[in-house]
Enzyme design. Structure first.
Site, short mmCIF file in Angstrom:
data_model
loop_
_atom_site.label_atom_id
_atom_site.label_comp_id
_atom_site.label_asym_id
_atom_site.label_seq_id
_atom_site.Cartn_x
_atom_site.Cartn_y
_atom_site.Cartn_z
N GLU A 52 29.60 40.78 32.86
CA GLU A 52 29.71 41.36 34.21
C GLU A 52 29.69 42.89 34.20
OE1 GLU A 52 33.40 41.97 36.19
OE2 GLU A 52 34.51 40.73 34.76
N LYS A 61 31.71 47.56 44.62
CA LYS A 61 32.12 46.32 43.97
C LYS A 61 31.57 45.16 44.81
CE LYS A 61 36.43 43.79 43.26
NZ LYS A 61 37.87 43.88 43.57
N VAL A 92 33.33 38.69 38.69
CA VAL A 92 33.15 37.37 38.07
C VAL A 92 32.37 36.46 39.02
CG1 VAL A 92 34.37 35.28 37.31
CG2 VAL A 92 35.14 37.54 36.53
N ASP A 142 45.81 36.98 49.67
CA ASP A 142 44.89 37.59 48.71
C ASP A 142 44.60 36.63 47.55
OD1 ASP A 142 43.36 39.12 47.04
OD2 ASP A 142 44.69 40.86 47.03
N SER A 171 41.38 35.69 45.03
CA SER A 171 40.06 36.18 44.63
C SER A 171 38.97 35.16 44.91
CB SER A 171 40.07 36.50 43.14
OG SER A 171 38.76 36.84 42.73
N ALA A 172 37.82 35.67 45.35
CA ALA A 172 36.64 34.81 45.54
C ALA A 172 36.16 34.24 44.20
CB ALA A 172 35.52 35.60 46.20
N ASP A 173 36.66 34.79 43.08
CA ASP A 173 36.30 34.23 41.77
C ASP A 173 36.70 32.75 41.68
OD1 ASP A 173 35.59 36.82 41.10
OD2 ASP A 173 37.23 37.11 39.63
N LYS A 232 45.70 37.79 34.10
CA LYS A 232 46.57 38.95 34.00
C LYS A 232 47.76 38.74 34.93
CE LYS A 232 44.35 42.86 33.11
NZ LYS A 232 43.38 43.91 33.37
N1 PSU Z 1 40.73 41.41 36.03
C1 PSU Z 1 40.68 42.19 34.92
N2 PSU Z 1 39.66 43.08 34.77
C2 PSU Z 1 38.66 43.20 35.70
C3 PSU Z 1 38.72 42.36 36.87
C4 PSU Z 1 39.76 41.49 36.98
O1 PSU Z 1 41.56 42.08 34.08
O2 PSU Z 1 37.76 44.02 35.52
C5 PSU Z 1 37.61 42.46 37.87
C6 PSU Z 1 36.58 41.34 37.65
O3 PSU Z 1 35.29 41.83 37.99
C7 PSU Z 1 37.01 40.29 38.67
C8 PSU Z 1 37.45 41.16 39.81
O4 PSU Z 1 35.98 39.40 39.04
O5 PSU Z 1 38.14 42.24 39.19
C9 PSU Z 1 38.32 40.44 40.80
O6 PSU Z 1 38.48 41.21 41.93
P1 PSU Z 1 39.17 40.56 43.23
O7 PSU Z 1 40.58 40.27 42.79
O8 PSU Z 1 39.09 41.60 44.28
O9 PSU Z 1 38.40 39.30 43.54
MN MN Z 2 41.49 40.04 46.49
#
Ligand code: PSU
Ligand code: MN
Length: 306
Positions: free
Chosen positions: A26, A88, A108, A140, A142-144, A161
């Site tokens: 990524e 992003k 991701v 909140d 994540s869309a992941d 994490k």
């Molecule tokens: N967690 C990490 N390092 C990262 C990310 C998450 O330890 O770099 C990044 C990844 O690209 C992940 C994104 O897909 O943050 C998730 O963001 P959000 O929570 O806004 O979906």
């Molecule tokens: Mn988020």
């Protein structure tokens, strides 16, 4: 036609055509996950690690509105240098960045989407997004996680994490049918540390066993990806108490600053890195390399059986 938006690097194209293993990587981890110049150095080392383990790397990003599968050295450097000012991009953002002919760092979720367009099955990163602490109030998530439920790409990471609520993240994945595989471990690693208080769904001890499980899942048309959780090598693991307190501080600073939405994760990552000095950056780099190695071995096994 999909192909009209996609630029597959010739080396990646060649590998895909000849059935050679390819590993997706990524770009948000480069632009938003680490500072320059360590981000570019790490991105290059990750690509080299993939090659050393018998696969071809395909770093995924958006450049001038094109969906890129495989970047040149100049493009990697550009992403690292430009850092957080690159947009992003998650699932919702892709069409707008294409239309604007803009650059985008893929998370991701969006890396999985673009990898799947190119028929790449395995993806290595550091950490996935998940259900944030306090999501009961903020929503909140994540869309992941939705992407892991929908798109057939396996994601090798170092667990979740603890900026996240790991328990709720696992509940969400379970509800959505996403298996969490522990590589040589029964407990889910927590990124900087090898363990959390939570178990994985299945412990598998070889890349071949993981590849077999994935091949069966997809042969049965069980849609979606898998989380492959690979603990950080012990020599680089961090002290749990110090990382926990840094995360606690980062979260309260985020609340104070009123940071929300897509800015939350980058804010927390940067704060934790700042509070733990260089230690967490070193750990982060080492675990990504470790994930690239495992992902490559899984991809090699998958392509050998195909
Ligand atoms: N967690 C990490 N390092 C990262 C990310 C998450 O330890 O770099 C990044 C990844 O690209 C992940 C994104 O897909 O943050 C998730 O963001 P959000 O929570 O806004 O979906
Ligand atoms: Mn988020």
């Amino acid at each position: 036609m999909l192909a009209q938006y996609l630029d597959i690097h010739p080396e990646v194209q060649q590998a895909l055509q000849s059935g050679q293993a390819v590993v997706a990587l990524e770009s948000t981890i480069i632009s938003h996950g680490m500072p320059y110049p360590q981000n570019v150095e790490t991105a290059k080392k990750v690509e080299q690690t993939v090659r050393d383990n018998g696969a071809i790397p395909a770093t995924i990003a958006m450049i001038q509105g094109r969906l890129k599968v495989g970047l040149t050295a100049e493009e990697l450097e550009y992403f690292g240098k430009t850092g957080q000012s690159i947009t992003k991009v998650s699932r919702r953002d892709i069409p707008f960045i294409v239309a604007k002919k803009a650059d985008g760092a893929t998370t991701v979720a969006s890396t999985m989407i673009i990898a799947a367009m190119a028929d790449i099955k395995v993806f290595a990163t550091g950490g996935i997004g998940g259900v944030h602490r306090g999501a009961q109030e903020t929503f909140d998530i994540s869309a992941d996680l939705e992407e892991l439920a929908a798109t057939n790409v396996a994601v090798v990471c170092a667990g979740a994490k603890s900026i996240l609520d790991i328990g709720l993240t696992l509940e969400f994945l379970e509800t959505n049918g996403v298996p969490v595989i522990g590589y040589q471990t029964e407990t889910l690693p927590a990124f900087y540390t090898r363990e959390s208080d939570f178990g994985v769904d299945y412990r598998l001890d070889t890349p071949e066993a993981i590849a077999e499980a994935l091949a069966i899942k997809w042969s049965l048309h069980l849609k979606g990806g898998a989380v492959i959780a690979n603990p950080i090598p012990s020599e680089y693991a961090m002290d749990k108490a110090s990382i926990d307190s840094a995360i606690q501080n980062a979260i309260s600073e985020m609340d104070k600053a009123g940071v929300k939405g897509k800015a939350s994760t980058p804010f927390l990552l940067a704060k934790v890195a700042e509070l733990t000095g260089g230690n967490s950056l070193d750990a982060n780099i080492q675990l990504v390399l470790n994930n690239a190695k495992l992902a490559s071995r899984i991809a090699v096994s998958l392509s050998a059986d195909a």
